[in-house]
Design an enzyme around this catalytic site. Structure first.
Site, PDB file in Angstrom:
ATOM      1  N   THR A 168     -26.693  -3.648   3.139  1.00 51.56           N
ATOM      2  CA  THR A 168     -27.088  -2.245   3.199  1.00 51.56           C
ATOM      3  C   THR A 168     -27.979  -1.924   2.001  1.00 51.56           C
ATOM      4  O   THR A 168     -27.844  -2.540   0.935  1.00 51.56           O
ATOM      5  CB  THR A 168     -25.839  -1.330   3.264  1.00 51.56           C
ATOM      6  OG1 THR A 168     -26.251  -0.003   3.560  1.00 51.56           O
ATOM      7  CG2 THR A 168     -25.053  -1.342   1.974  1.00 51.56           C
ATOM      8  N   THR A 169     -28.890  -1.005   2.207  1.00 47.83           N
ATOM      9  CA  THR A 169     -29.837  -0.647   1.156  1.00 47.83           C
ATOM     10  C   THR A 169     -29.111  -0.072  -0.057  1.00 47.83           C
ATOM     11  O   THR A 169     -28.141   0.674   0.084  1.00 47.83           O
ATOM     12  CB  THR A 169     -30.847   0.378   1.722  1.00 47.83           C
ATOM     13  OG1 THR A 169     -31.566  -0.270   2.775  1.00 47.83           O
ATOM     14  CG2 THR A 169     -31.819   0.852   0.668  1.00 47.83           C
TER      15      THR A 169
ATOM     16  N   SER B 108       0.826  -1.199   0.000  1.00 47.44           N
ATOM     17  CA  SER B 108       0.000   0.000   0.000  1.00 47.44           C
ATOM     18  C   SER B 108       0.864   1.254   0.000  1.00 47.44           C
ATOM     19  O   SER B 108       1.801   1.370   0.791  1.00 47.44           O
ATOM     20  CB  SER B 108      -0.891  -0.054   1.258  1.00 47.44           C
ATOM     21  OG  SER B 108      -1.560   1.158   1.473  1.00 47.44           O
TER      22      SER B 108
ATOM     23  N   THR C 186      -5.630  14.589   8.255  1.00 49.26           N
ATOM     24  CA  THR C 186      -5.780  14.525   6.798  1.00 49.26           C
ATOM     25  C   THR C 186      -4.434  14.746   6.107  1.00 49.26           C
ATOM     26  O   THR C 186      -4.121  14.107   5.100  1.00 49.26           O
ATOM     27  CB  THR C 186      -6.817  15.564   6.330  1.00 49.26           C
ATOM     28  OG1 THR C 186      -7.994  15.416   7.127  1.00 49.26           O
ATOM     29  CG2 THR C 186      -7.173  15.384   4.881  1.00 49.26           C
TER      30      THR C 186
ATOM     31  N   LYS D 297     -17.887  12.978  -6.622  1.00 46.09           N
ATOM     32  CA  LYS D 297     -17.011  14.128  -6.825  1.00 46.09           C
ATOM     33  C   LYS D 297     -17.294  14.700  -8.220  1.00 46.09           C
ATOM     34  O   LYS D 297     -18.304  15.367  -8.381  1.00 46.09           O
ATOM     35  CB  LYS D 297     -15.573  13.746  -6.508  1.00 46.09           C
ATOM     36  CG  LYS D 297     -15.448  13.568  -4.970  1.00 46.09           C
ATOM     37  CD  LYS D 297     -14.184  12.968  -4.432  1.00 46.09           C
ATOM     38  CE  LYS D 297     -14.287  12.859  -2.902  1.00 46.09           C
ATOM     39  NZ  LYS D 297     -13.281  11.992  -2.306  1.00 46.09           N
TER      40      LYS D 297
HETATM   41  C1  LIG Z   1     -13.409  11.030  -1.096  1.00 44.28           C
HETATM   42  C2  LIG Z   1     -12.525   9.849  -1.272  1.00 44.28           C
HETATM   43  C3  LIG Z   1     -13.037   8.548  -1.210  1.00 44.28           C
HETATM   44  C4  LIG Z   1     -14.425   8.277  -0.742  1.00 44.28           C
HETATM   45  O1  LIG Z   1     -15.367   8.596  -1.717  1.00 44.28           O
HETATM   46  P1  LIG Z   1     -16.843   8.971  -1.246  1.00 44.28           P
HETATM   47  O2  LIG Z   1     -17.674   8.697  -2.433  1.00 44.28           O
HETATM   48  O3  LIG Z   1     -16.791  10.411  -0.845  1.00 44.28           O
HETATM   49  O4  LIG Z   1     -17.176   8.091  -0.079  1.00 44.28           O
HETATM   50  C5  LIG Z   1     -12.216   7.478  -1.539  1.00 44.28           C
HETATM   51  N1  LIG Z   1     -10.936   7.682  -1.898  1.00 44.28           N
HETATM   52  C6  LIG Z   1     -10.393   8.913  -1.930  1.00 44.28           C
HETATM   53  C7  LIG Z   1      -8.974   9.065  -2.318  1.00 44.28           C
HETATM   54  C8  LIG Z   1     -11.161  10.025  -1.601  1.00 44.28           C
HETATM   55  O5  LIG Z   1     -10.617  11.233  -1.590  1.00 44.28           O
END
Ligand SMILES: *Cc1c(COP(=O)(O)O)cnc(C)c1O
Length: 431
Positions: free
Chosen positions: A279-280, A139, A365, A250
């Site tokens: 999950t739904t 990783s 973060t 996104k």
């Molecule tokens: C935002 C993000 C996710 C998660 O995606 P979501 O659809 O927001 O849950 C996964 N990997 C990376 C690198 C991200 O930045």
């Protein structure tokens, strides 16, 4: 036992470290992207119009007429919720179409949709690794929290390789038993530094050492490649990657996550992953909206081109004004602050005095000492907005006594994180 005080202490600790998170009360305005209404705490009845500069709705597709239309029409025709898990309620037809759209986007046999990108990584990585006998996971050290959760849940042995360092990855592959199952997990665009993985070199190594590859293209899908398939699409490498993961939340402007790959891999994850099974399902209206967004971005590059143009202009204008922009080859424009308290203060001043919203990015973060503002220009941030951002940032920088040193590179401060450009130039042997 005083249970409440334990929670209060935990919160106080975050506050003491200046990394307690406050969420802005925002209301986006259709047709006026990237503008939104902001309600200050205690002044909920006096909304102010502000400009959002840190959205992951990277192309404004969340307000695109074809996407909105698909969502409204499908909700009116098929209702709101999915009615249950796919086992109970079946797969709504818009979801069947969405998965076909995704498989086509990445040139794969199959696609599998989850309720978020986070869940797709957690469920995808853990299930794939668990099904492989005695799997070793390799990783990248900067992988997203959702990938780390997937790795943890798999219970498999894991080795971290230094960010984007293919030589280190090769050392780890070389040290592993030749016949052992190996899974290489990495991202294409790293969202906080805005740098790009050496995908081709990683694929070369995977082939040489017989490893499976899993890429998170969350910050690239919709935005790179002739049809928006991501960085691997742009570089003609999708066929060499076993699993391509992405989000619908996104650049596609909706909600949900997915993996694409062979029929066998997708079917195995569908059949074994608790995070998929129990999950739904995604509501049909969201599936239809996501499919409309993907379809649009397969045909249209106007949004991608304009985003790249405005991102470049933002970097140029901020850099010329002396702001410590971190140079990137992507649409992400990090501006370094290097202190959690000042980062939060800069963000507060921008919002209160300039009507500009950019949330502070603090530990965990990003590493401590690299706190920053993360600017994400979209096709809708026109030149006038870019200039106004520059003026506001210069004002805030001056008021907080932050240095106007011009562009900065992370490797000035740490030797852990190196610019991808250098790494990509490293010639690879074998493959
Ligand atoms: C935002 C993000 C996710 C998660 O995606 P979501 O659809 O927001 O849950 C996964 N990997 C990376 C690198 C991200 O930045």
């Amino acid at each position: 036992m005083n249970y409440q005080s334990i929670f209060e202490d935990a919160i106080d600790q975050l506050k003491a470290e200046k990394r307690y998170r406050v969420f802005a009360d925002l209301e986006r305005i259709v047709g006026r992207f990237p503008r939104a209404l902001w309600r200050k705490e205690g002044k909920e009845n006096e909304p102010r119009e502000i400009v959002v500069w840190c959205s992951n709705d990277y192309l404004g597709m969340g307000q695109h007429q074809s996407v909105l239309g698909a969502m409204i029409e499908t909700a009116q025709g098929l209702g709101t919720g999915a009615g249950g898990t796919r086992n109970i309620s079946g797969t709504s037809h818009p979801l069947v179409e969405l998965e076909a759209e995704l498989a086509d986007l990445h040139g794969k046999e199959a696609g599998l949709v989850f309720t978020s990108g986070f869940v797709s990584n957690e469920a995808g990585i853990s299930t794939i690794a668990k099904l492989l006998p005695d799997c070793l996971i390799l990783s990248d050290e900067l992988n997203h929290a959702s990938m780390i959760e997937g790795i943890r849940r798999s219970g498999c042995e894991k080795k971290l390789w230094r960010h984007n360092d293919v030589e280190h990855l090769e050392e780890l592959l070389e040290a592993a038993e030749p016949g052992r199952a190996k899974l290489i997990v990495f991202e294409s665009v790293y969202s906080m530094d805005g740098d790009v993985a050496p995908i081709k070199e990683i694929c070369d190594l995977a082939e040489k050492y017989g490893a499976l590859t899993y890429i998170d293209e969350v910050h690239a899908v919709g935005m790179y490649g002739p049809r928006g398939g991501g960085i691997a699409d742009r570089e003609g490498l999708m066929g060499r990657i076993d699993v391509i993961e992405g989000t619908l939340a996104k650049a596609f402007g909706t909600l949900g996550g997915y993996i694409t790959g062979t029929k066998a891999i997708c079917d195995a994850v569908r059949s074994y992953a608790p995070g998929f099974i129990f999950t739904t399902a995604l509501p049909p209206a969201i599936a239809a909206a996501a499919a409309a967004s993907i379809r649009h971005l397969k045909r249209s590059s106007a949004e991608r081109d304009m985003q790249q143009r405005q991102a470049q202009r933002t970097k140029d204008v901020l850099g010329a004004a002396g702001l410590p922009v971190m140079p990137t080859s992507t649409h992400i424009v990090p501006v370094m602050v290097g202190d959690p308290d000042l980062c939060k203060k800069a963000s507060d001043l921008l919002l209160e005095e300039h009507g500009i919203y950019i949330q502070p990015i603090n530990y965990p973060t990003v590493p401590r000492g690299t706190e920053r503002l993360r600017v994400t220009p979209t096709p809708f941030h026109d030149d006038a907005l870019v200039d106004a951002l520059k003026d506001a940032l210069v004002d805030v920088w001056t008021r907080l006594g932050l240095p106007l040193t011009g562009p900065v590179s992370l490797d000035d401060d740490t030797d852990e994180i190196t610019p991808p450009v250098t790494k990509m130039a490293v010639p690879r042997s074998g493959g």
